[in-house]
Design a protein around this motif. Structure first.
Motif, PDB file in Angstrom:
ATOM      1  N   ALA A 105     -18.722  48.197 -60.456  1.00 36.82           N
ATOM      2  CA  ALA A 105     -18.261  49.567 -60.673  1.00 36.82           C
ATOM      3  C   ALA A 105     -16.778  49.586 -61.017  1.00 36.82           C
ATOM      4  O   ALA A 105     -15.975  48.882 -60.405  1.00 36.82           O
ATOM      5  N   TYR A 106     -16.433  50.443 -61.974  1.00 37.34           N
ATOM      6  CA  TYR A 106     -15.043  50.579 -62.414  1.00 37.34           C
ATOM      7  C   TYR A 106     -14.705  52.058 -62.524  1.00 37.34           C
ATOM      8  O   TYR A 106     -15.462  52.838 -63.112  1.00 37.34           O
ATOM      9  N   GLY A 107     -13.562  52.448 -61.981  1.00 35.14           N
ATOM     10  CA  GLY A 107     -13.079  53.799 -62.205  1.00 35.14           C
ATOM     11  C   GLY A 107     -13.086  54.661 -60.963  1.00 35.14           C
ATOM     12  O   GLY A 107     -13.073  54.171 -59.828  1.00 35.14           O
ATOM     13  N   ALA A 108     -13.081  55.958 -61.205  1.00 37.67           N
ATOM     14  CA  ALA A 108     -12.989  56.929 -60.121  1.00 37.67           C
ATOM     15  C   ALA A 108     -14.120  56.739 -59.119  1.00 37.67           C
ATOM     16  O   ALA A 108     -15.279  56.644 -59.479  1.00 37.67           O
ATOM     17  N   ARG A 109     -13.756  56.626 -57.872  1.00 35.50           N
ATOM     18  CA  ARG A 109     -14.697  56.558 -56.750  1.00 35.50           C
ATOM     19  C   ARG A 109     -15.581  55.299 -56.780  1.00 35.50           C
ATOM     20  O   ARG A 109     -16.664  55.284 -56.203  1.00 35.50           O
ATOM     21  N   ALA A 110     -15.104  54.244 -57.417  1.00 33.12           N
ATOM     22  CA  ALA A 110     -15.905  53.020 -57.518  1.00 33.12           C
ATOM     23  C   ALA A 110     -16.219  52.447 -56.138  1.00 33.12           C
ATOM     24  O   ALA A 110     -17.370  52.085 -55.851  1.00 33.12           O
ATOM     25  N   GLU A 111     -15.219  52.349 -55.269  1.00 32.72           N
ATOM     26  CA  GLU A 111     -15.448  51.798 -53.937  1.00 32.72           C
ATOM     27  C   GLU A 111     -16.407  52.663 -53.139  1.00 32.72           C
ATOM     28  O   GLU A 111     -17.260  52.151 -52.413  1.00 32.72           O
ATOM     29  N   GLU A 112     -16.277  53.969 -53.276  1.00 30.23           N
ATOM     30  CA  GLU A 112     -17.193  54.871 -52.583  1.00 30.23           C
ATOM     31  C   GLU A 112     -18.624  54.665 -53.064  1.00 30.23           C
ATOM     32  O   GLU A 112     -19.572  54.668 -52.272  1.00 30.23           O
ATOM     33  N   PHE A 113     -18.794  54.471 -54.357  1.00 30.01           N
ATOM     34  CA  PHE A 113     -20.135  54.352 -54.914  1.00 30.01           C
ATOM     35  C   PHE A 113     -20.860  53.109 -54.405  1.00 30.01           C
ATOM     36  O   PHE A 113     -22.061  53.155 -54.130  1.00 30.01           O
ATOM     37  N   VAL A 114     -20.172  51.986 -54.280  1.00 33.22           N
ATOM     38  CA  VAL A 114     -20.840  50.736 -53.897  1.00 33.22           C
ATOM     39  C   VAL A 114     -20.865  50.516 -52.387  1.00 33.22           C
ATOM     40  O   VAL A 114     -21.472  49.545 -51.918  1.00 33.22           O
ATOM     41  N   ARG A 115     -20.258  51.420 -51.631  1.00 34.28           N
ATOM     42  CA  ARG A 115     -20.139  51.229 -50.179  1.00 34.28           C
ATOM     43  C   ARG A 115     -21.524  51.175 -49.518  1.00 34.28           C
ATOM     44  O   ARG A 115     -22.422  51.942 -49.832  1.00 34.28           O
ATOM     45  N   GLY A 116     -21.695  50.238 -48.593  1.00 34.58           N
ATOM     46  CA  GLY A 116     -22.896  50.173 -47.778  1.00 34.58           C
ATOM     47  C   GLY A 116     -24.029  49.357 -48.346  1.00 34.58           C
ATOM     48  O   GLY A 116     -25.081  49.228 -47.710  1.00 34.58           O
ATOM     49  N   GLU A 117     -23.843  48.750 -49.516  1.00 31.74           N
ATOM     50  CA  GLU A 117     -24.948  48.011 -50.134  1.00 31.74           C
ATOM     51  C   GLU A 117     -25.341  46.754 -49.363  1.00 31.74           C
ATOM     52  O   GLU A 117     -26.441  46.239 -49.531  1.00 31.74           O
ATOM     53  N   GLU A 118     -24.436  46.277 -48.492  1.00 27.60           N
ATOM     54  CA  GLU A 118     -24.791  45.113 -47.661  1.00 27.60           C
ATOM     55  C   GLU A 118     -25.856  45.470 -46.629  1.00 27.60           C
ATOM     56  O   GLU A 118     -26.410  44.576 -45.979  1.00 27.60           O
ATOM     57  N   ARG A 119     -26.195  46.737 -46.508  1.00 35.78           N
ATOM     58  CA  ARG A 119     -27.256  47.158 -45.586  1.00 35.78           C
ATOM     59  C   ARG A 119     -28.580  47.426 -46.305  1.00 35.78           C
ATOM     60  O   ARG A 119     -29.529  47.894 -45.691  1.00 35.78           O
ATOM     61  N   SER A 120     -28.639  47.147 -47.594  1.00 31.71           N
ATOM     62  CA  SER A 120     -29.864  47.384 -48.351  1.00 31.71           C
ATOM     63  C   SER A 120     -30.945  46.405 -47.929  1.00 31.71           C
ATOM     64  O   SER A 120     -30.742  45.191 -47.966  1.00 31.71           O
ATOM     65  N   GLY A 121     -32.103  46.939 -47.565  1.00 29.87           N
ATOM     66  CA  GLY A 121     -33.202  46.083 -47.141  1.00 29.87           C
ATOM     67  C   GLY A 121     -34.283  45.921 -48.187  1.00 29.87           C
ATOM     68  O   GLY A 121     -35.320  45.315 -47.932  1.00 29.87           O
ATOM     69  N   SER A 122     -34.034  46.465 -49.383  1.00 36.50           N
ATOM     70  CA  SER A 122     -34.993  46.378 -50.481  1.00 36.50           C
ATOM     71  C   SER A 122     -34.220  46.498 -51.790  1.00 36.50           C
ATOM     72  O   SER A 122     -33.016  46.795 -51.775  1.00 36.50           O
ATOM     73  N   PRO A 123     -34.854  46.307 -52.944  1.00 38.85           N
ATOM     74  CA  PRO A 123     -34.110  46.304 -54.203  1.00 38.85           C
ATOM     75  C   PRO A 123     -33.399  47.607 -54.546  1.00 38.85           C
ATOM     76  O   PRO A 123     -32.273  47.587 -55.046  1.00 38.85           O
ATOM     77  N   ALA A 124     -34.033  48.769 -54.284  1.00 37.01           N
ATOM     78  CA  ALA A 124     -33.438  50.047 -54.687  1.00 37.01           C
ATOM     79  C   ALA A 124     -33.766  51.131 -53.671  1.00 37.01           C
ATOM     80  O   ALA A 124     -34.453  52.103 -53.977  1.00 37.01           O
ATOM     81  N   PRO A 125     -33.270  50.991 -52.439  1.00 39.92           N
ATOM     82  CA  PRO A 125     -33.667  51.910 -51.367  1.00 39.92           C
ATOM     83  C   PRO A 125     -33.072  53.303 -51.522  1.00 39.92           C
ATOM     84  O   PRO A 125     -32.061  53.498 -52.201  1.00 39.92           O
ATOM     85  N   VAL A 126     -33.710  54.278 -50.883  1.00 37.81           N
ATOM     86  CA  VAL A 126     -33.172  55.633 -50.829  1.00 37.81           C
ATOM     87  C   VAL A 126     -31.786  55.584 -50.175  1.00 37.81           C
ATOM     88  O   VAL A 126     -31.602  54.972 -49.124  1.00 37.81           O
ATOM     89  N   GLY A 127     -30.803  56.194 -50.832  1.00 36.58           N
ATOM     90  CA  GLY A 127     -29.439  56.176 -50.337  1.00 36.58           C
ATOM     91  C   GLY A 127     -28.595  55.038 -50.870  1.00 36.58           C
ATOM     92  O   GLY A 127     -27.379  55.026 -50.680  1.00 36.58           O
ATOM     93  N   GLY A 128     -29.230  54.068 -51.551  1.00 33.28           N
ATOM     94  CA  GLY A 128     -28.494  52.956 -52.127  1.00 33.28           C
ATOM     95  C   GLY A 128     -27.934  53.303 -53.499  1.00 33.28           C
ATOM     96  O   GLY A 128     -28.118  54.406 -54.015  1.00 33.28           O
ATOM     97  N   CYS A 129     -27.243  52.350 -54.110  1.00 32.37           N
ATOM     98  CA  CYS A 129     -26.581  52.589 -55.392  1.00 32.37           C
ATOM     99  C   CYS A 129     -27.536  53.117 -56.460  1.00 32.37           C
ATOM    100  O   CYS A 129     -27.229  54.086 -57.155  1.00 32.37           O
TER     101      CYS A 129
END
Length: 262
Positions: A105-129
């Motif tokens: 991610a690049y640009g406005a709110r990039a860190e906010e957008f990718v935050r928490g992905e280390e808690r993903s338990g599946s490829p594209a979970p609800v609430g994930g990126c």
């Protein structure tokens, strides 16, 4: 050869705004000869989306597996093309910590957008990126590729809790972050009993998306671009899933209008 200025002019012509959130799936071969190559493409988007958010998938699902359950955000190389491989190594953005379906991610709110992905338990979970792309009003640009490469649709499958899309038994995956901190957590991967790659069936959604105004077309360098509205895509596919009586990929080769038109 296309310059950055020519590429930015094409983005404007497609209706992309500098404030937009945009994710790209790309074929560098289809894009053609661009000044600066893959980095030139990335630079054009970064400069054009001056007040927006630019996202590039940097997936490693082919390498981070049960037999090799390790992801290091600093060095793990994407397995999906030249542009993702270049993006993953750039220091002007931030790469998420999802072990198999990370995003740069690049640009406005990039860190906010990718935050928490280390808690993903599946490829594209609800609430994930991938799921939150709809909530952030993301425009999905499929540049020289079609909807079989549209990772966002996996997030709709997970939101709909479709059966026969994820494995039954998780495996422990180890993730190393930008500072060398290590985390281990359980992970599910994609699994379907009748195909090795369910995304190859996602082309069935193109006709409904075009007819319902969810997808339009443009041009980027030499490549045709499918421009997909993420929220519209989610809403339309959820409608189809809710109306279907069984797995649509087993039932249809072309979706009947009754599944997506009122």
């Amino acid at each position: 050869m296309y310059t950055k200025e020519a590429l930015k002019a094409q983005l404007k012509q497609m209706g992309i705004k500098p404030t937009d959130t945009v994710v790209i799936h790309t074929s560098m071969k289809a894009i053609g000869d661009v000044e600066g190559g893959p980095d030139g493409v990335l630079d054009a988007f970064c400069e054009y989306l001056s007040d927006g958010l630019f996202l590039v998938p940097t997936h490693t699902w082919d390498d981070v597996t049960r037999s090799n359950p390790y992801f290091d955000v600093r060095i793990s190389v994407p397995n999906i093309g030249l542009i993702p491989r270049r993006a993953a190594l750039r220091k002007d953005g931030i790469r998420s910590l999802h072990p198999t379906h990370s995003v740069w991610a690049y640009g406005a709110r990039a860190e906010e957008f990718v935050r928490g992905e280390e808690r993903s338990g599946s490829p594209a979970p609800v609430g994930g990126c991938w799921d939150r792309m709809a909530d952030w009003g993301t425009k999905i640009l499929l540049i020289g590729v079609d909807n079989t490469k549209n990772t966002f649709i996996h997030s709709v499958d997970e939101r709909a809790e479709l059966p026969n899309r994820l494995c039954n038994t998780p495996f422990d995956v180890t993730v190393t972050d930008w500072n060398g901190k290590v985390r281990t957590f359980p992970m599910l991967h994609h699994s379907c009993s009748y195909t090795d790659d369910i995304s190859l069936s996602y082309g069935i959604f193109e006709k409904p998306m075009v007819e319902m105004g969810v997808q339009t077309f443009g041009t980027f360098a030499d490549a045709q671009v499918r421009i997909v509205d993420a929220m519209g895509c989610r809403q339309l596919i959820m409608k189809i899933y809710n109306r279907a009586t069984e797995d649509i990929f087993l039932q249809y080769t072309q979706l009947p209008e009754a599944l997506y038109k009122d």
